[in-house]
Write an enzyme that holds these catalytic residues in place. Structure first.
Site, PDB file in Angstrom:
ATOM      1  N   LYS A  11      23.513  24.798  23.239  1.00 44.82           N
ATOM      2  CA  LYS A  11      23.678  23.781  22.236  1.00 44.82           C
ATOM      3  C   LYS A  11      23.768  22.342  22.868  1.00 44.82           C
ATOM      4  O   LYS A  11      23.098  21.305  22.380  1.00 44.82           O
ATOM      5  CB  LYS A  11      25.026  23.919  21.298  1.00 44.82           C
ATOM      6  CG  LYS A  11      24.960  24.928  20.368  1.00 44.82           C
ATOM      7  CD  LYS A  11      25.860  25.076  19.606  1.00 44.82           C
ATOM      8  CE  LYS A  11      27.394  25.017  19.984  1.00 44.82           C
ATOM      9  NZ  LYS A  11      27.632  26.381  20.961  1.00 44.82           N
ATOM     10  N   ARG A  68      33.370  24.557  12.669  1.00 42.55           N
ATOM     11  CA  ARG A  68      33.216  25.633  13.423  1.00 42.55           C
ATOM     12  C   ARG A  68      34.101  27.110  12.632  1.00 42.55           C
ATOM     13  O   ARG A  68      34.360  27.904  13.263  1.00 42.55           O
ATOM     14  CB  ARG A  68      34.088  25.627  14.658  1.00 42.55           C
ATOM     15  CG  ARG A  68      33.478  26.046  15.824  1.00 42.55           C
ATOM     16  CD  ARG A  68      33.806  25.213  16.961  1.00 42.55           C
ATOM     17  NE  ARG A  68      33.687  25.656  18.344  1.00 42.55           N
ATOM     18  CZ  ARG A  68      33.213  25.293  19.273  1.00 42.55           C
ATOM     19  NH1 ARG A  68      32.898  23.865  18.947  1.00 42.55           N
ATOM     20  NH2 ARG A  68      33.434  25.782  20.543  1.00 42.55           N
TER      21      ARG A  68
HETATM   22  P1  AMP Z   1      32.641  23.087  22.869  1.00 42.11           P
HETATM   23  O1  AMP Z   1      32.412  22.371  23.981  1.00 42.11           O
HETATM   24  O2  AMP Z   1      32.055  22.870  21.804  1.00 42.11           O
HETATM   25  O3  AMP Z   1      32.584  24.595  23.353  1.00 42.11           O
HETATM   26  O4  AMP Z   1      34.091  23.111  22.715  1.00 42.11           O
HETATM   27  C1  AMP Z   1      35.152  23.094  23.675  1.00 42.11           C
HETATM   28  C2  AMP Z   1      36.528  23.384  22.953  1.00 42.11           C
HETATM   29  O5  AMP Z   1      37.011  22.353  21.986  1.00 42.11           O
HETATM   30  C3  AMP Z   1      36.474  24.607  22.016  1.00 42.11           C
HETATM   31  O6  AMP Z   1      36.701  25.857  22.540  1.00 42.11           O
HETATM   32  C4  AMP Z   1      37.718  24.197  20.885  1.00 42.11           C
HETATM   33  O7  AMP Z   1      39.097  24.522  21.830  1.00 42.11           O
HETATM   34  C5  AMP Z   1      37.565  22.773  20.857  1.00 42.11           C
HETATM   35  N1  AMP Z   1      36.663  22.387  19.742  1.00 42.11           N
HETATM   36  C6  AMP Z   1      35.560  22.090  19.655  1.00 42.11           C
HETATM   37  N2  AMP Z   1      35.080  21.687  18.451  1.00 42.11           N
HETATM   38  C7  AMP Z   1      35.933  22.464  17.624  1.00 42.11           C
HETATM   39  C8  AMP Z   1      36.051  22.640  16.361  1.00 42.11           C
HETATM   40  N3  AMP Z   1      35.072  22.134  15.221  1.00 42.11           N
HETATM   41  N4  AMP Z   1      37.206  23.157  15.744  1.00 42.11           N
HETATM   42  C9  AMP Z   1      38.191  23.721  16.649  1.00 42.11           C
HETATM   43  N5  AMP Z   1      38.247  23.282  17.872  1.00 42.11           N
HETATM   44  C10 AMP Z   1      36.964  22.778  18.399  1.00 42.11           C
END
Ligand code: AMP
Length: 210
Positions: A13, A84
């Protein structure tokens, strides 16, 4: 053009998001990036990120609400990593309705569990934003960034034990969104096992046709 990118960790992504916003001149709204920035000052968020657990809905919804107030989103935006959970999706719908903003497409980039684990646990990143993979996209010099010669590190949440928890969180809390968006007619299925350029071609073709 306002769109959403959904998919398990490791689907690519982040890579696709960079290409899309560059090509179409829209704003990249990555909640993961926002939290990684915030974690430098907030211990609670830091712990959640390191363990692969989600930040509470209320926190993320408020953060996005504030971000959507800014003027730059008028040129179009790409939501990456948000929503999410079903609750976040419903809150987003309410938010957009009051602002009279429409989502044009929800791109669902999928890869299976084993591939996701392989991709994430081999990922190495540089503080300049460049991303590598020890087997698939190795840097010219091991441990060093090709672009700025900075040190490459493995994100704490990319370590193998945390990756499995992140995928588990995805299956339980995020996958139900696919059905939710299928019902709205906005879902566009993309095969994340194809290579980076093929995936981008598919997304590009769809956006141009719109
Ligand atoms: P990502 O880089 O999108 O994988 O996000 C890294 C971390 O940020 C995730 O594992 C969550 O701890 C937090 N996070 C990101 N987006 C969300 C969301 N929409 N809702 C809750 N936690 C989030």
């Amino acid at each position: 053009m306002n769109c959403i990118l959904v998919g398990p960790p490791g689907a690519g992504k982040g890579t696709q998001a960079k290409k899309i916003v560059e090509k179409f001149g829209i704003v990249h709204l990555s909640t993961g990036d926002m939290f990684r920035e915030a974690k430098k000052s907030e211990e609670g968020i830091s712990k959640l990120l390191a363990s692969g657990q989600l930040v509470p809905d209320e926190t993320v919804v408020n953060m996005i609400k504030k971000r959507l107030e800014k003027d730059d989103v008028k040129k179009g935006f790409l939501l990456d990593g948000f929503p999410r959970t079903l609750n976040q999706a419903e809150e987003l719908d309410k938010m957009l309705k009051t602002k009279n903003i429409k989502i044009d497409a929800v791109f669902f980039v999928d890869v299976h569990f084993d591939e996701a684990v392989k991709r994430i646990s081999g990922r190495r990143v540089c503080s300049c934003g460049a991303s590598y993979h020890v087997d698939f996209i190795p840097p010219k010099v091991e441990g060093k960034c090709d672009a700025c010669n900075g040190d490459l590190i493995q994100r704490n949440d990319d370590k193998e034990n945390v990756v499995k928890d992140r995928l588990d969180v995805y299956e339980k809390q995020t996958r139900p969104l696919i059905e939710y968006y299928k019902k709205t007619g906005l879902l566009v299925n993309i095969d994340g096992l194809k290579n980076e350029s093929e995936v981008f071609e598919e997304i590009k073709k769809y956006i141009k046709a719109k």
